[in-house]
Design a protein around this motif. Structure first.
Motif, PDB file in Angstrom:
ATOM      1  N   PHE A 566       0.854  -1.189   0.000  1.00  0.00           N
ATOM      2  CA  PHE A 566       0.000   0.000   0.000  1.00  0.00           C
ATOM      3  C   PHE A 566       0.892   1.242   0.000  1.00  0.00           C
ATOM      4  O   PHE A 566       1.835   1.354   0.790  1.00  0.00           O
ATOM      5  CB  PHE A 566      -0.891  -0.024   1.245  1.00  0.00           C
ATOM      6  CG  PHE A 566      -1.789   1.182   1.351  1.00  0.00           C
ATOM      7  CD1 PHE A 566      -2.753   1.444   0.376  1.00  0.00           C
ATOM      8  CD2 PHE A 566      -1.667   2.058   2.416  1.00  0.00           C
ATOM      9  CE1 PHE A 566      -3.573   2.555   0.472  1.00  0.00           C
ATOM     10  CE2 PHE A 566      -2.491   3.172   2.518  1.00  0.00           C
ATOM     11  CZ  PHE A 566      -3.443   3.415   1.543  1.00  0.00           C
ATOM     12  N   LEU A 567       0.570   2.142  -0.902  1.00  0.00           N
ATOM     13  CA  LEU A 567       1.327   3.380  -1.040  1.00  0.00           C
ATOM     14  C   LEU A 567       0.714   4.396  -0.076  1.00  0.00           C
ATOM     15  O   LEU A 567      -0.350   4.932  -0.335  1.00  0.00           O
ATOM     16  CB  LEU A 567       1.191   3.838  -2.486  1.00  0.00           C
ATOM     17  CG  LEU A 567       2.222   4.734  -3.103  1.00  0.00           C
ATOM     18  CD1 LEU A 567       3.633   4.267  -2.824  1.00  0.00           C
ATOM     19  CD2 LEU A 567       1.961   4.802  -4.602  1.00  0.00           C
ATOM     20  N   VAL A 568       1.358   4.605   1.046  1.00  0.00           N
ATOM     21  CA  VAL A 568       0.801   5.529   2.041  1.00  0.00           C
ATOM     22  C   VAL A 568       1.009   6.972   1.594  1.00  0.00           C
ATOM     23  O   VAL A 568       0.098   7.775   1.590  1.00  0.00           O
ATOM     24  CB  VAL A 568       1.452   5.313   3.428  1.00  0.00           C
ATOM     25  CG1 VAL A 568       0.826   6.224   4.464  1.00  0.00           C
ATOM     26  CG2 VAL A 568       1.344   3.871   3.839  1.00  0.00           C
ATOM     27  N   SER A 569       2.249   7.269   1.224  1.00  0.00           N
ATOM     28  CA  SER A 569       2.505   8.650   0.823  1.00  0.00           C
ATOM     29  C   SER A 569       3.690   8.700  -0.131  1.00  0.00           C
ATOM     30  O   SER A 569       4.543   7.812  -0.129  1.00  0.00           O
ATOM     31  CB  SER A 569       2.801   9.507   2.049  1.00  0.00           C
ATOM     32  OG  SER A 569       4.025   9.113   2.596  1.00  0.00           O
ATOM     33  N   THR A 588      -0.862  11.415  -0.176  1.00  0.00           N
ATOM     34  CA  THR A 588      -0.851  11.566   1.279  1.00  0.00           C
ATOM     35  C   THR A 588      -1.924  10.657   1.870  1.00  0.00           C
ATOM     36  O   THR A 588      -3.075  10.716   1.402  1.00  0.00           O
ATOM     37  CB  THR A 588      -1.128  13.034   1.672  1.00  0.00           C
ATOM     38  OG1 THR A 588      -0.140  13.850   1.037  1.00  0.00           O
ATOM     39  CG2 THR A 588      -1.049  13.256   3.166  1.00  0.00           C
ATOM     40  N   ASN A 589      -1.568   9.869   2.843  1.00  0.00           N
ATOM     41  CA  ASN A 589      -2.522   8.938   3.471  1.00  0.00           C
ATOM     42  C   ASN A 589      -3.262   8.083   2.441  1.00  0.00           C
ATOM     43  O   ASN A 589      -4.450   7.816   2.568  1.00  0.00           O
ATOM     44  CB  ASN A 589      -3.551   9.690   4.315  1.00  0.00           C
ATOM     45  CG  ASN A 589      -2.918  10.279   5.552  1.00  0.00           C
ATOM     46  OD1 ASN A 589      -2.042   9.660   6.153  1.00  0.00           O
ATOM     47  ND2 ASN A 589      -3.314  11.485   5.915  1.00  0.00           N
ATOM     48  N   ILE A 625      11.839  11.136  -5.679  1.00  0.00           N
ATOM     49  CA  ILE A 625      10.508  10.757  -5.219  1.00  0.00           C
ATOM     50  C   ILE A 625      10.716   9.808  -4.046  1.00  0.00           C
ATOM     51  O   ILE A 625      11.406   8.796  -4.179  1.00  0.00           O
ATOM     52  CB  ILE A 625       9.705  10.033  -6.324  1.00  0.00           C
ATOM     53  CG1 ILE A 625       9.759  10.790  -7.650  1.00  0.00           C
ATOM     54  CG2 ILE A 625       8.274   9.774  -5.859  1.00  0.00           C
ATOM     55  CD1 ILE A 625       8.899  11.996  -7.750  1.00  0.00           C
ATOM     56  N   THR A 626      10.172  10.188  -2.898  1.00  0.00           N
ATOM     57  CA  THR A 626      10.302   9.357  -1.694  1.00  0.00           C
ATOM     58  C   THR A 626       8.911   8.904  -1.284  1.00  0.00           C
ATOM     59  O   THR A 626       8.025   9.740  -1.092  1.00  0.00           O
ATOM     60  CB  THR A 626      10.913  10.159  -0.539  1.00  0.00           C
ATOM     61  OG1 THR A 626      12.167  10.666  -0.968  1.00  0.00           O
ATOM     62  CG2 THR A 626      11.138   9.295   0.681  1.00  0.00           C
ATOM     63  N   CYS A 627       8.711   7.589  -1.189  1.00  0.00           N
ATOM     64  CA  CYS A 627       7.397   7.069  -0.825  1.00  0.00           C
ATOM     65  C   CYS A 627       7.511   6.278   0.460  1.00  0.00           C
ATOM     66  O   CYS A 627       8.574   5.745   0.780  1.00  0.00           O
ATOM     67  CB  CYS A 627       6.865   6.139  -1.916  1.00  0.00           C
ATOM     68  SG  CYS A 627       6.600   7.009  -3.478  1.00  0.00           S
ATOM     69  N   SER A 628       6.406   6.186   1.180  1.00  0.00           N
ATOM     70  CA  SER A 628       6.393   5.229   2.284  1.00  0.00           C
ATOM     71  C   SER A 628       5.347   4.179   1.969  1.00  0.00           C
ATOM     72  O   SER A 628       4.255   4.505   1.491  1.00  0.00           O
ATOM     73  CB  SER A 628       6.171   5.913   3.625  1.00  0.00           C
ATOM     74  OG  SER A 628       4.932   6.514   3.668  1.00  0.00           O
ATOM     75  N   ILE A 629       5.715   2.959   2.213  1.00  0.00           N
ATOM     76  CA  ILE A 629       4.821   1.846   1.882  1.00  0.00           C
ATOM     77  C   ILE A 629       4.587   0.985   3.121  1.00  0.00           C
ATOM     78  O   ILE A 629       5.407   0.953   4.034  1.00  0.00           O
ATOM     79  CB  ILE A 629       5.405   0.956   0.751  1.00  0.00           C
ATOM     80  CG1 ILE A 629       6.814   0.463   1.117  1.00  0.00           C
ATOM     81  CG2 ILE A 629       5.406   1.689  -0.577  1.00  0.00           C
ATOM     82  CD1 ILE A 629       7.345  -0.601   0.170  1.00  0.00           C
ATOM     83  N   GLN A 643      -7.993  -0.183   3.949  1.00  0.00           N
ATOM     84  CA  GLN A 643      -8.700   1.092   4.165  1.00  0.00           C
ATOM     85  C   GLN A 643      -8.564   2.038   2.971  1.00  0.00           C
ATOM     86  O   GLN A 643      -9.440   2.854   2.735  1.00  0.00           O
ATOM     87  CB  GLN A 643      -8.167   1.770   5.414  1.00  0.00           C
ATOM     88  CG  GLN A 643      -8.673   1.131   6.697  1.00  0.00           C
ATOM     89  CD  GLN A 643      -7.946   1.661   7.923  1.00  0.00           C
ATOM     90  OE1 GLN A 643      -6.983   2.423   7.801  1.00  0.00           O
ATOM     91  NE2 GLN A 643      -8.385   1.253   9.080  1.00  0.00           N
ATOM     92  N   GLY A 644      -7.471   1.959   2.279  1.00  0.00           N
ATOM     93  CA  GLY A 644      -7.280   2.843   1.135  1.00  0.00           C
ATOM     94  C   GLY A 644      -7.102   4.284   1.548  1.00  0.00           C
ATOM     95  O   GLY A 644      -6.548   4.565   2.617  1.00  0.00           O
ATOM     96  N   CYS A 645      -7.598   5.190   0.703  1.00  0.00           N
ATOM     97  CA  CYS A 645      -7.445   6.626   0.980  1.00  0.00           C
ATOM     98  C   CYS A 645      -8.248   7.014   2.209  1.00  0.00           C
ATOM     99  O   CYS A 645      -9.436   6.742   2.282  1.00  0.00           O
ATOM    100  CB  CYS A 645      -7.921   7.426  -0.238  1.00  0.00           C
ATOM    101  SG  CYS A 645      -8.217   9.167   0.103  1.00  0.00           S
ATOM    102  N   THR A 646      -7.602   7.581   3.171  1.00  0.00           N
ATOM    103  CA  THR A 646      -8.309   8.053   4.366  1.00  0.00           C
ATOM    104  C   THR A 646      -7.557   9.225   4.962  1.00  0.00           C
ATOM    105  O   THR A 646      -6.334   9.304   4.877  1.00  0.00           O
ATOM    106  CB  THR A 646      -8.443   6.940   5.424  1.00  0.00           C
ATOM    107  OG1 THR A 646      -8.629   7.546   6.697  1.00  0.00           O
ATOM    108  CG2 THR A 646      -7.220   6.047   5.478  1.00  0.00           C
ATOM    109  N   ASN A 647      -8.327  10.108   5.561  1.00  0.00           N
ATOM    110  CA  ASN A 647      -7.671  11.281   6.154  1.00  0.00           C
ATOM    111  C   ASN A 647      -6.933  10.902   7.416  1.00  0.00           C
ATOM    112  O   ASN A 647      -6.044  11.592   7.848  1.00  0.00           O
ATOM    113  CB  ASN A 647      -8.712  12.324   6.567  1.00  0.00           C
ATOM    114  CG  ASN A 647      -9.372  12.911   5.382  1.00  0.00           C
ATOM    115  OD1 ASN A 647      -9.320  12.347   4.306  1.00  0.00           O
ATOM    116  ND2 ASN A 647     -10.005  14.051   5.585  1.00  0.00           N
TER     117      ASN A 647
END
Ligand SMILES: *[C@@H]1O[C@H](CO)[C@@H](O)[C@H](O)[C@H]1NC(C)=O
Ligand SMILES: *[C@@H]1O[C@H](CO)[C@@H](O)[C@H](O)[C@H]1NC(C)=O
Ligand SMILES: *[C@@H]1O[C@H](CO)[C@@H](O)[C@H](O)[C@H]1NC(C)=O
Length: 733
Positions: A566-569, A588-589, A625-629, A643-647
């Motif tokens: 999952f690509l968090v950000s 983001t999130n 490009i820096t991602c957190s997974i 959960q997918g996209c969530t605030n």
């Protein structure tokens, strides 16, 4: 006690006997000086402090530091010997700080070292024309005078040291805002420090005005502004120190003398006299005098006024200053500090004063004063003036920091950190960033984008910082809670002719997590939306045209059964470090933030996504490009992946899941790739979005190539009395 004319008159009488003897030679030297330094006109204040010690051969060494300010930087030494034996001297000088505002000044500091054969008193002085215009006067003569008495004090068995003081050459205040200027009045011998107006007959001042609307508290050295007309006011003060008990001064070549504490009716002499001269400009009224509105207000981590900061020999001291104002923008922090101190601005708007004391400075005290400046339209506002005292301690742990373009290596001599066990050290208290040791050293190497390495950018440097700390070993029954922290950094110059760039393709990253084991993920760029051919790792930095689509994939090297990623950000930033303070958010999130982002896959072991080569690249020379997974058990509805996209920034699912044996998801992990560059074209300027934070814009067009390492070193943060290397008593439980 505040200044009164009667006490000044008494002072005059006391000093007359001294001054008559000197007046003839003073006149001569003053005339000579007028001739020699006439070109150095537009004087904007000066001061002098000194520190002395007895040499093994019986002679005396006096380290004298003087600051002078003029319209342009003037490095000369025009001091002459007023009376006594002033000995031989060596001299170096340099610029401290300058400002186009407040009459456009440059303050320099001269360091004069004098060797004197005996410890009898002597006097140094300097005079010339002209002060900057003030009131009805266009200039006028100025005179500076210092009395140095090296007599051995009966209380300390050493020669006297002067009070420690400095000031900005020009301080400015809006007419309607009453303000106190609390001049430092610290004395290393713990003497009582007093301030008074200079006395013309004693050659202590040139104009010798005392201004209505100001009060000088002589016993605290506080100059208070209440109300006066807009103008430039010159202050020619004299700072003196008096013992707090009766002492005698013993000399090698003359009879002993007595010095007693100051008392109001006193005719007693001070231990030393130093000049403190500056200009105070009363400016047009401000709409408000509340700090933080028009007048800048200091914020954390700015040190407080009068704070004593510790520094260490051969270690860079860092003083961070931050200010804010709602209706003005902070444009500068001006400062007055020791020769070789420097000032840098970080891209997040902090000002950093750096100074590295040498072994010669050991045991001495150094003043640093600073003022924040704000601007609203064409009007400038100054904050209060804050001053701190830097105390130079002995050299701390000896370490060597070696920097490459992507790693930092630190080795610390064990002998200099006795009591600290090498096995109990970690980088940034991160369990996976251990420190090793042999019989003589403890050492470690870590990546500039890992182990929590912080990154900071100033106008001239990119700085990577980390901390080596002790940690408690949970497997030991006895723990030693030694407080030990070494801050290390690699500092790279942004502009240089040597170009070593951070531009190599990043290989796969490995991580290990309990319950999930070890795994490797790679981050690659692709030619097209077929995601077939990766961009050649040897062609980095990759070049894109504006609006060209960038295709990216994060995938495991070996597919693990039953997992999804999952690509968090994801952010784009000019350095490959997740802690860089300014970045362009892409995801983001789990939500697409940039409107051109497309995520092609979901709930798969890999993630494919794309976006247009964006404006953000145009801001910088290149971006990463820096991602957190997060890796989750596939098809489990309780995971963050599901959960997918969530605030919500909360990653953890409901609590009962935690108790289960097998982990259902990992923590988040950083993975990065780059750099990407925009092909230079005429359309580039248009590509820079006006909506981006203005702070970024100054970077546009300039090459943020990180090049040529300057140095790796330890830093000493100004944290007041918090002694960072001190080993507290071991706390055994
Ligand atoms: C200032 O820096 C120069 C160059 O690094 C050095 O030679 C000099 O000794 C320093 N002066 C003082 C007073 O620290
Ligand atoms: C210990 O390690 C340091 C740093 O790697 C090295 O310079 C030193 O020679 C080593 N000493 C011994 C005794 O192996
Ligand atoms: C959640 O995100 C949506 C869409 O991005 C936004 O409109 C909403 O205000 C956010 N809610 C909160 C509580 O932040």
């Amino acid at each position: 006690m505040t200044s009164s004319i009667s006490s000044l008159k008494e002072k005059r009488r006391d000093q007359r006997s001294e001054s008559i003897i000197m007046s003839v030679c003073n006149l001569l030297s003053a005339l000579l000086l007028l001739a020699s330094t006439a070109s150095a006109s537009h004087y904007i204040g000066g001061l002098m402090t000194f520190n002395s010690k007895k040499n093994p051969d019986g002679s005396y060494r006096v380290d004298i530091r003087f600051k002078e300010a003029y319209h342009s930087c003037n490095m000369g030494d025009y001091w002459t010997c007023g009376f006594g034996n002033c000995g031989n001297k060596t001299f170096v000088s340099g610029r401290v700080d300058s400002s186009p505002k407040g009459g456009s000044w440059c303050q320099t500091e001269g360091v004069m070292k004098r060797t004197v054969s005996n410890n009898s008193p002597f006097q140094l002085q300097q005079s010339s024309c002209c002060w900057i215009s003030n009131g009805a006067n266009s200039g006028g003569n100025w005179r500076l005078l210092t009395l140095i008495d090296l007599g051995e004090r009966s209380d300390t068995s050493k020669p006297n040291r002067s009070p420690v003081v400095t000031t900005l050459p020009v301080v400015r205040v809006p007419q309607n805002c009453a303000r106190n200027y609390n001049l430092l009045s610290f004395d290393p011998d713990h003497d009582q420090v007093r301030c008074r107006y200079g006395d013309f007959s004693a050659d202590e001042c040139g104009m010798c005005n005392q201004h209505a609307g100001f009060t000088l508290d002589q016993s605290t050295c506080t100059l208070s502004y209440a109300n006066s007309s807009t103008d430039v006011y010159l202050f020619e003060l004299v700072m003196e120190d008096y013992p707090t008990q009766i002492i005698s001064l013993n000399y090698t070549a003359m009879a002993a003398a007595v010095r007693s504490p100051f008392n109001n009716a006193s005719s007693n002499l001070p231990l030393s006299k130093i000049p403190l001269q500056f200009a105070l400009e009363v400016e047009a009224p401000a709409p408000s005098c509340t700090e933080g509105e028009y007048l800048p207000r200091f914020l954390h981590p700015t040190p407080h006024h009068g704070e004593h900061l510790q520094a260490r020999v051969n270690q860079e001291l860092e003083i961070r200053i931050k200010a804010t104002a709602t209706f003005s923008s902070i444009t500068d922090v001006v400062f007055s500090g020791p020769l070789n101190s420097t000032k840098e601005t970080t891209i997040t708007g902090e000002y950093v004063i750096n100074w590295t004391p040498t072994s010669e400075n050991y045991g001495q005290h150094f003043p640093i004063c600073f003022i924040a400046e704000g601007q609203n339209g064409s009007i400038n506002y100054q904050s209060e003036m804050r001053c701190v005292i830097v105390v130079v301690k002995a050299e701390g742990p000896k370490s060597q920091v070696t920097c490459t373009k992507d790693t930092m290596s630190v080795s610390i001599e064990r002998a200099t950190i006795s009591g600290v066990h090498g096995d109990h050290l970690r980088v940034n208290n991160n369990a996976s960033c251990a420190v090793s040791s042999n019989s003589t050293h403890v050492f470690t190497t870590f990546s500039l984008n890992g182990c929590g390495t912080q990154i900071e950018e100033t106008d001239e440097h990119v700085i990577f910082k980390n901390t080596i700390v002790t940690f408690d070993n949970p497997n030991h029954i006895i723990t030693r809670k030694n407080v030990f922290e070494i801050e290390v950094m690699c500092k790279y110059q942004k502009k240089s002719s040597i170009t070593t760039r951070f531009d190599a393709h990043r290989s796969a990253v490995n991580f290990t997590e309990r319950g999930f084991g070890s795994f490797s993920y790679q981050f690659e760029f692709y030619q097209s939306d077929h995601f077939k051919n990766i961009r050649d790792p040897s062609s980095y930095p990759l070049e894109y045209n504006v609006a060209e689509t960038i295709y990216m994939e994060i995938s495991p090297l070996n597919v693990m059964q039953n997992t999804e990623v999952f690509l968090v950000s994801c952010v784009a930033s000019p350095y490959d470090n997740p802690n860089y303070p300014i970045s362009y958010p892409i995801i983001t999130n789990g939500c697409e933030v940039d409107e051109t982002v497309n995520i092609y896959t979901s709930h798969q072991p890999n993630v494919k996504f794309s976006m247009e080569a964006f404006k953000f690249i145009g801001q910088y020379d290149q971006v990463f490009i820096t991602c957190s997974i997060i890796i989750c058990q596939a098809n489990n509805p309780n995971t963050r992946c599901a959960q997918g996209c969530t605030n919500s920034t909360q990653v953890a699912p409901s609590s009962h899941v935690h108790k289960r044996e097998a982990a259902i998801q990992t923590g988040s992990h950083f993975i990065s790739q780059g750099p990407l560059r925009l092909r230079r074209s005429a359309s580039l300027t248009e590509a820079i979005s006006p909506s981006l934070n203005l702070n970024l814009v100054f970077v546009a067009g300039c090459v943020v190539a990180v090049v040529a390492m300057v140095c790796g070193m330890m830093v000493y943060k100004s944290r007041g009395s918090n002694i960072k290397y001190q080993l507290l008593k071991s706390d055994e439980i």
